[in-house]
Design a protein around this motif. Structure first.
Motif, mmCIF file in Angstrom:
data_model
loop_
_atom_site.group_PDB
_atom_site.id
_atom_site.type_symbol
_atom_site.label_atom_id
_atom_site.label_comp_id
_atom_site.label_asym_id
_atom_site.label_seq_id
_atom_site.Cartn_x
_atom_site.Cartn_y
_atom_site.Cartn_z
ATOM 1 N N THR A 52 0.839 -1.199 0.000
ATOM 2 C CA THR A 52 0.000 0.000 0.000
ATOM 3 C C THR A 52 0.876 1.252 0.000
ATOM 4 O O THR A 52 0.664 2.174 -0.794
ATOM 5 C CB THR A 52 -0.929 0.020 1.234
ATOM 6 O OG1 THR A 52 -1.768 -1.135 1.206
ATOM 7 C CG2 THR A 52 -1.781 1.276 1.278
ATOM 8 N N LEU A 53 1.863 1.270 0.877
ATOM 9 C CA LEU A 53 2.743 2.438 0.980
ATOM 10 C C LEU A 53 3.546 2.660 -0.296
ATOM 11 O O LEU A 53 3.688 3.797 -0.770
ATOM 12 C CB LEU A 53 3.684 2.285 2.180
ATOM 13 C CG LEU A 53 3.010 2.279 3.554
ATOM 14 C CD1 LEU A 53 4.017 1.921 4.631
ATOM 15 C CD2 LEU A 53 2.338 3.607 3.831
ATOM 16 N N TYR A 55 2.797 1.643 -3.399
ATOM 17 C CA TYR A 55 1.890 2.104 -4.453
ATOM 18 C C TYR A 55 1.507 3.570 -4.251
ATOM 19 O O TYR A 55 1.430 4.326 -5.212
ATOM 20 C CB TYR A 55 0.615 1.255 -4.490
ATOM 21 C CG TYR A 55 0.704 0.015 -5.338
ATOM 22 C CD1 TYR A 55 1.046 0.082 -6.691
ATOM 23 C CD2 TYR A 55 0.418 -1.238 -4.808
ATOM 24 C CE1 TYR A 55 1.098 -1.058 -7.473
ATOM 25 C CE2 TYR A 55 0.472 -2.386 -5.587
ATOM 26 C CZ TYR A 55 0.808 -2.287 -6.919
ATOM 27 O OH TYR A 55 0.858 -3.417 -7.702
ATOM 28 N N LYS A 56 1.265 3.963 -3.012
ATOM 29 C CA LYS A 56 0.907 5.365 -2.738
ATOM 30 C C LYS A 56 2.061 6.294 -3.102
ATOM 31 O O LYS A 56 1.851 7.329 -3.731
ATOM 32 C CB LYS A 56 0.532 5.552 -1.261
ATOM 33 C CG LYS A 56 -0.842 5.102 -0.918
ATOM 34 C CD LYS A 56 -1.873 6.065 -1.446
ATOM 35 C CE LYS A 56 -3.139 5.913 -0.648
ATOM 36 N NZ LYS A 56 -3.983 7.069 -0.713
ATOM 37 N N GLN A 57 3.271 5.927 -2.689
ATOM 38 C CA GLN A 57 4.416 6.763 -3.032
ATOM 39 C C GLN A 57 4.553 6.866 -4.547
ATOM 40 O O GLN A 57 4.758 7.953 -5.087
ATOM 41 C CB GLN A 57 5.712 6.235 -2.431
ATOM 42 C CG GLN A 57 6.879 7.165 -2.768
ATOM 43 C CD GLN A 57 8.228 6.565 -2.514
ATOM 44 O OE1 GLN A 57 8.431 5.379 -2.754
ATOM 45 N NE2 GLN A 57 9.152 7.387 -2.048
ATOM 46 N N TYR A 59 2.272 6.525 -6.770
ATOM 47 C CA TYR A 59 1.163 7.341 -7.276
ATOM 48 C C TYR A 59 1.533 8.827 -7.216
ATOM 49 O O TYR A 59 1.352 9.562 -8.190
ATOM 50 C CB TYR A 59 -0.110 7.073 -6.461
ATOM 51 C CG TYR A 59 -1.205 8.077 -6.716
ATOM 52 C CD1 TYR A 59 -1.905 8.081 -7.919
ATOM 53 C CD2 TYR A 59 -1.523 9.036 -5.761
ATOM 54 C CE1 TYR A 59 -2.908 9.017 -8.156
ATOM 55 C CE2 TYR A 59 -2.523 9.961 -5.986
ATOM 56 C CZ TYR A 59 -3.214 9.954 -7.191
ATOM 57 O OH TYR A 59 -4.200 10.890 -7.423
ATOM 58 N N TYR A 60 2.069 9.252 -6.088
ATOM 59 C CA TYR A 60 2.405 10.665 -5.925
ATOM 60 C C TYR A 60 3.645 11.075 -6.714
ATOM 61 O O TYR A 60 3.776 12.237 -7.109
ATOM 62 C CB TYR A 60 2.582 11.011 -4.444
ATOM 63 C CG TYR A 60 1.271 10.978 -3.694
ATOM 64 C CD1 TYR A 60 0.252 11.875 -3.990
ATOM 65 C CD2 TYR A 60 1.037 10.040 -2.698
ATOM 66 C CE1 TYR A 60 -0.962 11.836 -3.323
ATOM 67 C CE2 TYR A 60 -0.170 9.985 -2.024
ATOM 68 C CZ TYR A 60 -1.161 10.895 -2.344
ATOM 69 O OH TYR A 60 -2.369 10.850 -1.685
ATOM 70 N N LEU A 75 -2.839 4.013 -7.806
ATOM 71 C CA LEU A 75 -3.810 4.421 -6.792
ATOM 72 C C LEU A 75 -4.865 3.338 -6.578
ATOM 73 O O LEU A 75 -5.207 3.009 -5.437
ATOM 74 C CB LEU A 75 -4.477 5.745 -7.175
ATOM 75 C CG LEU A 75 -5.498 6.278 -6.170
ATOM 76 C CD1 LEU A 75 -4.856 6.508 -4.803
ATOM 77 C CD2 LEU A 75 -6.124 7.565 -6.696
ATOM 78 N N ALA A 78 -3.232 0.559 -4.652
ATOM 79 C CA ALA A 78 -3.009 0.952 -3.257
ATOM 80 C C ALA A 78 -4.282 0.768 -2.439
ATOM 81 O O ALA A 78 -4.244 0.229 -1.317
ATOM 82 C CB ALA A 78 -2.529 2.402 -3.171
ATOM 83 N N ASN A 79 -5.394 1.203 -2.998
ATOM 84 C CA ASN A 79 -6.660 1.079 -2.283
ATOM 85 C C ASN A 79 -7.051 -0.385 -2.082
ATOM 86 O O ASN A 79 -7.549 -0.762 -1.016
ATOM 87 C CB ASN A 79 -7.760 1.838 -3.027
ATOM 88 C CG ASN A 79 -7.542 3.337 -2.985
ATOM 89 O OD1 ASN A 79 -6.909 3.863 -2.083
ATOM 90 N ND2 ASN A 79 -8.045 4.035 -3.986
ATOM 91 N N GLN A 82 -4.902 -1.943 0.631
ATOM 92 C CA GLN A 82 -5.388 -1.543 1.954
ATOM 93 C C GLN A 82 -6.589 -2.388 2.365
ATOM 94 O O GLN A 82 -6.711 -2.782 3.528
ATOM 95 C CB GLN A 82 -5.743 -0.053 1.978
ATOM 96 C CG GLN A 82 -6.198 0.441 3.342
ATOM 97 C CD GLN A 82 -5.142 0.248 4.413
ATOM 98 O OE1 GLN A 82 -4.039 0.733 4.270
ATOM 99 N NE2 GLN A 82 -5.479 -0.463 5.492
#
Length: 177
Positions: A52-53, A55-57, A59-60, A75, A78-79, A82
């Motif tokens: 999750t972390l 994928y989030k990084q 994404y940003y 994103l 990541a969801n 989670q």
């Protein structure tokens, strides 16, 4: 069909249900070592949190020509990762364990690694590697659980199906890049 036909001794099942009532969903019929299953699930939980972390990084940090498709995929993944973490944590608690979300333990317990990536290509590759690790790990868990814990096995099977979709999505992105 009489319900007693497939149940060996309904009176004994009723009596067993009254014993150790504080164990909740875990009954005397649970055949696996709970601590082993909880440890296994905490490894899966750590993996899902790390994914999750990552994928989030990604994404940003996703930037550049044609990066939006990858960012959108990151994103979404990541969801979903989670959601997997939530299901695993819930099952751990149901089995009488404690979901280990201690940041100090996550990297050590996770099956996949948190590898930094700077380009979209590297991000896709690192995420695909992590998905492939998760796929093999979940297959081994399913084999271990067998018929002895069908509830946990079903949760892992559902997660595995999504991880396989993620790997396909990422492989397609990699080919398009």
């Amino acid at each position: 069909m009489n319900s007693a036909t497939f149940i060996s001794d309904i009176k004994q099942i009723r009596a067993n249900a009254r014993q150790h009532i504080e164990d909740g969903a875990v009954t005397a019929g649970y055949e696996l070592d709970r601590d082993s299953v909880i440890n296994m699930l905490n490894g899966a939980l750590a993996t899902e949190i790390i994914c999750t972390l990552r994928y989030k990084q990604h994404y940003y940090m996703c930037d550049g020509f044609n990066a939006q498709a990858a960012a959108d995929e990151f994103l979404e993944h990541a969801n979903q990762e989670q959601e997997h973490a939530d299901k695993l944590a819930e099952r751990i608690a149901q089995l009488g364990g404690t979901p280990d979300m201690d940041p100090a333990h996550l990297s050590d317990n996770a099956h996949s690694e948190y590898v930094p990536a700077t380009s979209v290509d590297e991000m896709i590759k690192e995420n695909l590697i992590a998905e492939r690790i998760a796929i093999d790990s979940y297959r081994e868990m399913i084999d271990y659980l067998g018929e002895k814990d069908s509830t946990t096995r079903r949760i892992i099977e559902e997660i595995l199906a999504v991880e396989e979709e993620h790997a396909d999505d990422l492989a397609a992105l990699l080919q398009a890049a």
